[in-house]
Scaffold this motif. Structure first.
Motif, mmCIF file in Angstrom:
data_model
loop_
_atom_site.group_PDB
_atom_site.id
_atom_site.type_symbol
_atom_site.label_atom_id
_atom_site.label_comp_id
_atom_site.label_asym_id
_atom_site.label_seq_id
_atom_site.Cartn_x
_atom_site.Cartn_y
_atom_site.Cartn_z
ATOM 1 N N SER A 298 0.881 -1.190 -0.053
ATOM 2 C CA SER A 298 -0.146 0.045 -0.030
ATOM 3 C C SER A 298 0.735 1.078 0.034
ATOM 4 C CB SER A 298 -0.814 0.194 1.235
ATOM 5 O OG SER A 298 -1.794 1.059 1.109
ATOM 6 N N ARG A 299 0.672 2.141 -0.987
ATOM 7 C CA ARG A 299 1.348 3.239 -0.890
ATOM 8 C C ARG A 299 0.429 4.772 -0.622
ATOM 9 N NH1 ARG A 299 5.012 2.570 -6.290
ATOM 10 N NH2 ARG A 299 5.908 0.618 -5.289
ATOM 11 N N GLY A 300 1.028 5.408 0.328
ATOM 12 C CA GLY A 300 0.043 6.470 0.473
ATOM 13 C C GLY A 300 1.000 7.468 1.547
ATOM 14 N N PHE A 301 0.860 8.787 1.308
ATOM 15 C CA PHE A 301 1.434 9.707 1.925
ATOM 16 C C PHE A 301 2.993 9.670 1.641
ATOM 17 C CE2 PHE A 301 -2.439 8.924 4.259
ATOM 18 C CZ PHE A 301 -3.216 9.963 3.934
ATOM 19 N N GLY B 271 5.636 3.553 1.515
ATOM 20 C CA GLY B 271 4.955 2.314 1.169
ATOM 21 C C GLY B 271 5.159 1.174 2.214
ATOM 22 N N THR C 264 -10.066 -5.965 2.508
ATOM 23 C CA THR C 264 -10.129 -4.846 1.863
ATOM 24 C C THR C 264 -11.104 -5.200 0.737
ATOM 25 O OG1 THR C 264 -8.112 -3.769 2.373
ATOM 26 C CG2 THR C 264 -9.314 -2.686 0.291
ATOM 27 N N ARG D 104 -4.842 2.383 -8.412
ATOM 28 C CA ARG D 104 -5.401 3.960 -8.009
ATOM 29 C C ARG D 104 -6.590 3.884 -7.700
ATOM 30 N NH1 ARG D 104 -0.997 7.134 -11.396
ATOM 31 N NH2 ARG D 104 0.796 6.758 -9.904
ATOM 32 N N LEU E 10 -8.767 9.202 -3.515
ATOM 33 C CA LEU E 10 -7.741 8.859 -2.459
ATOM 34 C C LEU E 10 -6.252 9.054 -2.984
ATOM 35 C CD1 LEU E 10 -9.266 5.591 -0.923
ATOM 36 C CD2 LEU E 10 -9.515 7.795 -0.226
ATOM 37 N N LYS E 11 -5.625 9.383 -2.193
ATOM 38 C CA LYS E 11 -4.110 9.592 -2.689
ATOM 39 C C LYS E 11 -3.264 8.075 -2.368
ATOM 40 C CE LYS E 11 -3.642 14.491 -1.597
ATOM 41 N NZ LYS E 11 -3.019 15.681 -1.033
ATOM 42 N N SER E 12 -3.925 7.444 -1.800
ATOM 43 C CA SER E 12 -3.278 6.176 -1.640
ATOM 44 C C SER E 12 -3.549 5.356 -2.549
ATOM 45 C CB SER E 12 -3.447 5.366 -0.215
ATOM 46 O OG SER E 12 -4.931 5.292 -0.277
ATOM 47 N N SER E 13 -2.777 4.189 -2.717
ATOM 48 C CA SER E 13 -2.678 3.137 -3.980
ATOM 49 C C SER E 13 -2.396 1.798 -3.366
ATOM 50 C CB SER E 13 -2.152 3.772 -5.193
ATOM 51 O OG SER E 13 -0.606 3.761 -4.899
ATOM 52 N N TYR E 14 -2.705 0.839 -4.191
ATOM 53 C CA TYR E 14 -1.981 -0.586 -3.754
ATOM 54 C C TYR E 14 -1.199 -1.219 -4.870
ATOM 55 C CZ TYR E 14 -5.806 -0.512 -0.494
ATOM 56 O OH TYR E 14 -6.861 -0.371 0.548
#
Length: 143
Positions: free
Chosen positions: A47-50, A53, A78, A103, A107-111
């Motif tokens: 998970s990538r966010g802010f 990773g 999820t 994406r 949301l700014k996060s992604s998987y």
């Protein structure tokens, strides 16, 4: 004797924490009860966010695609409806199959998923995405 017992308890707790995503992934989530997945595979998921990773390179997560949503089940569950996916990108690395970046809209996060067959995964997810007239949803995959 007390220190030995303490060490055994610590090792049992650490082993339980490490095995929990594997054990949990075998269980079906309430959303997928009585449904047959179109595609299912164990893979590693990050998970990538802010700018941070988080993930592992161990295939602890079960990813399943259904007709209306996808599920990732490891430490937690999820559920991602296809209409929430903004884009799916497959980035092939030089020495590996590469990862699939998902994406989510708004949301700014992604998987990042690392399935054994990324082309198949991307084509199945893209087949469920619909392009909206506003152009908000995008479909693309690197060659």
């Amino acid at each position: 004797m007390n220190s030995f017992l303490g060490l055994v308890v610590v090792l049992l707790v650490v082993t339980g924490v490490l095995l929990w995503p594997l054990i949990n992934s075998f269980r079906r989530a309430p959303a997928e009860q009585n449904l047959k997945p179109l595609w299912q595979q164990r893979c590693s998921v990050g998970s990538r966010g802010f700018g941070i990773g988080v993930g592992t390179n161990m295939p602890f997560t079960r990813v399943a695609l259904y007709s209306d949503f996808m599920i990732m089940r490891g430490f937690s569950t999820t559920v991602i409806p296809y209409h929430d996916i903004a884009e799916v990108i497959w980035k092939q690395d030089f020495l590996s199959l590469g990862g699939v970046l998902i994406r989510l809209r708004g949301l700014k996060s992604s998987y990042v998923l690392y399935p054994r067959s990324p082309k198949t995964f991307v084509s199945l997810v893209e087949s469920h995405l619909t392009l909206r007239s506003s152009g908000a949803a995008q479909k693309r995959a690197a060659p």
